[in-house]
Design an enzyme around this catalytic site. Structure first.
Site, PDB file in Angstrom:
ATOM      1  N   ARG A   9       1.898 -13.146   5.134  1.00 15.30           N
ATOM      2  CA  ARG A   9       2.553 -11.972   4.549  1.00 15.30           C
ATOM      3  C   ARG A   9       3.346 -11.134   5.549  1.00 15.30           C
ATOM      4  O   ARG A   9       4.480 -10.746   5.261  1.00 15.30           O
ATOM      5  CB  ARG A   9       1.529 -11.088   3.807  1.00 15.30           C
ATOM      6  N   GLU A  24      -1.938  -9.767 -16.443  1.00 18.98           N
ATOM      7  CA  GLU A  24      -2.131 -10.933 -15.587  1.00 18.98           C
ATOM      8  C   GLU A  24      -2.117 -10.578 -14.103  1.00 18.98           C
ATOM      9  O   GLU A  24      -1.277 -11.050 -13.348  1.00 18.98           O
ATOM     10  CB  GLU A  24      -0.934 -11.818 -15.897  1.00 18.98           C
ATOM     11  N   TYR A  54      -3.079 -13.645  -1.497  1.00 23.76           N
ATOM     12  CA  TYR A  54      -1.927 -14.265  -0.821  1.00 23.76           C
ATOM     13  C   TYR A  54      -2.192 -14.414   0.677  1.00 23.76           C
ATOM     14  O   TYR A  54      -1.279 -14.299   1.491  1.00 23.76           O
ATOM     15  CB  TYR A  54      -0.636 -13.469  -1.103  1.00 23.76           C
ATOM     16  N   TYR A  70       7.179 -11.171   4.421  1.00 16.70           N
ATOM     17  CA  TYR A  70       7.639  -9.975   3.695  1.00 16.70           C
ATOM     18  C   TYR A  70       7.729  -8.725   4.572  1.00 16.70           C
ATOM     19  O   TYR A  70       7.932  -7.635   4.040  1.00 16.70           O
ATOM     20  CB  TYR A  70       6.652  -9.627   2.569  1.00 16.70           C
ATOM     21  N   CYS A 114       4.007 -21.150  17.752  1.00 22.39           N
ATOM     22  CA  CYS A 114       5.080 -21.236  18.740  1.00 22.39           C
ATOM     23  C   CYS A 114       6.404 -20.732  18.170  1.00 22.39           C
ATOM     24  O   CYS A 114       7.351 -21.485  18.006  1.00 22.39           O
ATOM     25  CB  CYS A 114       5.178 -22.687  19.199  1.00 22.39           C
ATOM     26  N   GLU A 115       6.418 -19.448  17.789  1.00 19.48           N
ATOM     27  CA  GLU A 115       7.651 -18.795  17.321  1.00 19.48           C
ATOM     28  C   GLU A 115       7.555 -17.327  17.703  1.00 19.48           C
ATOM     29  O   GLU A 115       6.489 -16.715  17.554  1.00 19.48           O
ATOM     30  CB  GLU A 115       7.790 -18.893  15.792  1.00 19.48           C
ATOM     31  N   GLY A 175      -3.084 -10.557 -10.203  1.00 23.60           N
ATOM     32  CA  GLY A 175      -3.685 -11.435  -9.207  1.00 23.60           C
ATOM     33  C   GLY A 175      -4.231 -10.590  -8.075  1.00 23.60           C
ATOM     34  O   GLY A 175      -5.440 -10.383  -7.925  1.00 23.60           O
TER      35      GLY A 175
HETATM   36  C1  LIG Z   1       3.943 -15.136 -13.506  1.00 25.30           C
HETATM   37  C2  LIG Z   1       3.101 -14.332 -12.609  1.00 25.30           C
HETATM   38  N1  LIG Z   1       2.101 -13.619 -13.144  1.00 25.30           N
HETATM   39  C3  LIG Z   1       1.295 -12.863 -12.375  1.00 25.30           C
HETATM   40  C4  LIG Z   1       1.468 -12.779 -11.010  1.00 25.30           C
HETATM   41  C5  LIG Z   1       0.512 -11.944 -10.220  1.00 25.30           C
HETATM   42  O1  LIG Z   1       1.104 -10.968  -9.479  1.00 25.30           O
HETATM   43  P1  LIG Z   1       0.179  -9.934  -8.700  1.00 25.30           P
HETATM   44  O2  LIG Z   1      -0.673 -10.711  -7.786  1.00 25.30           O
HETATM   45  O3  LIG Z   1       1.127  -9.049  -7.993  1.00 25.30           O
HETATM   46  O4  LIG Z   1      -0.619  -9.225  -9.729  1.00 25.30           O
HETATM   47  C6  LIG Z   1       2.505 -13.485 -10.419  1.00 25.30           C
HETATM   48  C7  LIG Z   1       2.734 -13.367  -8.978  1.00 25.30           C
HETATM   49  O5  LIG Z   1       3.787 -13.442  -8.444  1.00 25.30           O
HETATM   50  C8  LIG Z   1       3.346 -14.294 -11.236  1.00 25.30           C
HETATM   51  O6  LIG Z   1       4.328 -15.018 -10.714  1.00 25.30           O
END
Ligand SMILES: Cc1ncc(COP(=O)(O)O)c(C=O)c1O
Length: 403
Positions: free
Chosen positions: A303, A264, A361, A307, A332-333, A266
């Protein structure tokens, strides 16, 4: 093909002229390349990669990812609606809920979308609400990885159900006549070394033998990209070799011969496809530091502030001479800093800057803080054509219809 989207100075200037500043620009070819790398991780027929849409929910990007054979996860009703708009069917969406209301669960259930619950508390609420028999839960395998403590989710964190609570899962499922059809996990975001991911996968595989009616398991995302041009890439070849071996061992032993095995990611699919263009509005010296003020505040890219993340920065200028610069936004920070003490060419007011690896992100975490509209998004197709894929928010929309 380059690992990251590349723009010439002239092209960057033209895009800003045409669509305004700041502006997210994505390269379709890079997204497709990354999708294919992930698909190649395993040749097991039931290997079904999901895209974790929270990284970037732009509907046109979702369509590209769907056309590459991906399914999706969703974290909220809003993400579900974006995914439906991109053409994903209910069986292609997994709602990975986390402390959600029963109404949100119902929203997904009404659409025929599988829900994974994140705690015994939520499993009980799910059961009491009389939601569909088949459900899933998120395992916390006790192993975490990630670029910041804020995104390490395996081990001590709010996420998932610990192994020692699995009896509780069985008990609640039996009480409400639920069938545990899936287990998912996600140990954290952005690793460039997959040792922890593979170790956590083992925990999930072992756990999967405790649930007899499983239809899928989901090992999670987190595959990292190098944010510094000097860093090495995640070795997808080595990961594929080790992961597919583990998947083959697991599926050979599991009684359900059609069990689906999901991953999974992202960020991995979209981060490098994106560049965020902005405009320099001031150059000033203050207390011995040279500040370059731009329109890229943390409302546009969060980001670095959230982070302490590094993004490589391009200054589109003919000036070759570099010096130490601190690049800021217009919020304004005093913490509104994109990069501190970077060796970069000094720009002039009006020059364009580019923040690399902004595809994940970036827009999805953008806000209207300081009452600034969110930027526009543009897609570059493989033949080099640019196309608006999200309009810049209007000032009028910020009032929310209240005035
Ligand atoms: C449940 C879950 N799956 C997958 C991801 C995807 O993470 P990434 O973008 O680091 O692959 C996230 C991101 O935080 C997540 O919370």
């Amino acid at each position: 093909m380059a690992d990251r989207i590349t723009l010439e100075q002239e092209q960057a200037e033209e895009l800003v002229k045409k669509y305004g500043s700041p502006l997210y620009v994505y390269d379709e070819g890079i997204i497709r390349t990354r999708c294919r790398e992930v698909r190649a991780l395993s040749s097991y027929p039931g290997f079904t990669p999901n895209y974790s849409a929270k990284a970037n929910t732009n509907i046109e990007l979702l369509k590209i990812i769907k056309s590459e054979g991906f399914r999706v996860d969703a974290m909220s009703p809003g993400e579900i609606l974006a995914e439906e708009a991109a053409g994903f069917g209910p069986e292609e969406i997994l709602f990975i809920s986390n402390s959600v209301s029963v109404e949100e669960m119902q929203f997904a259930a009404d659409r025929g979308i599988m829900i994974s619950v994140d705690s015994l508390s939520q499993l009980g609420q799910y059961g009491r609400a009389g939601l569909p028999k088949k459900t899933a839960f998120r395992l916390n395998p006790g192993i975490g990885a990630g670029h910041s403590a804020k995104v390490i989710t395996g081990g001590r964190s709010k996420f998932g159900i610990e192994k020692k609570q699995l009896d509780g899962v069985q008990e609640i499922a039996a009480r409400y006549g639920l069938v545990i059809a899936g287990i998912n996990q996600h140990i954290g975001s952005l690793f460039l070394n997959s040792d922890e991911y593979l170790a956590a996968a083992e925990v999930l595989f072992e756990t999967a033998f405790e649930f007899s009616a499983l239809e899928f398991i989901d090992i999670g995302g987190g595959f990292g990209v190098p944010y510094r041009g000097t860093e090495g890439r995640l070795d997808m070849g080595a990961l594929s070799q080790k992961l597919s071996q583990k998947i083959d061992d697991f599926t050979a032993r599991h009684p359900n011969k059609n069990i689906r095995v999901m991953v999974e990611p992202g960020r991995y699919l979209v981060a490098e496809s994106g560049i965020l263009l902005g405009t320099v509005h001031s150059v000033k010296e203050n207390y011995g530091e040279t500040y370059v003020g731009t329109d890229i505040g943390f409302n546009v890219l969060m980001r670095p502030v959230l982070y302490d993340s590094w993004h490589d920065i391009l200054i589109f200028t003919t000036n070759q001479k570099t010096q130490k610069l601190t690049i800021t936004g217009n919020i304004c920070e005093s913490g509104d800093i994109l990069a501190r003490d970077r060796d970069l060419p000094l720009p002039a007011v009006g020059d364009i800057i580019g923040i690399e690896n902004a595809g994940a992100y970036g827009y999805s975490m953008a806000s209207t803080y300081n009452s600034r509209p969110r930027p526009a998004e543009v897609l570059l197709s493989p033949d080099g054509q640019d196309r608006l894929i999200r309009r810049r928010e209007s000032l009028a929309s910020l009032s929310g219809g209240m005035c």
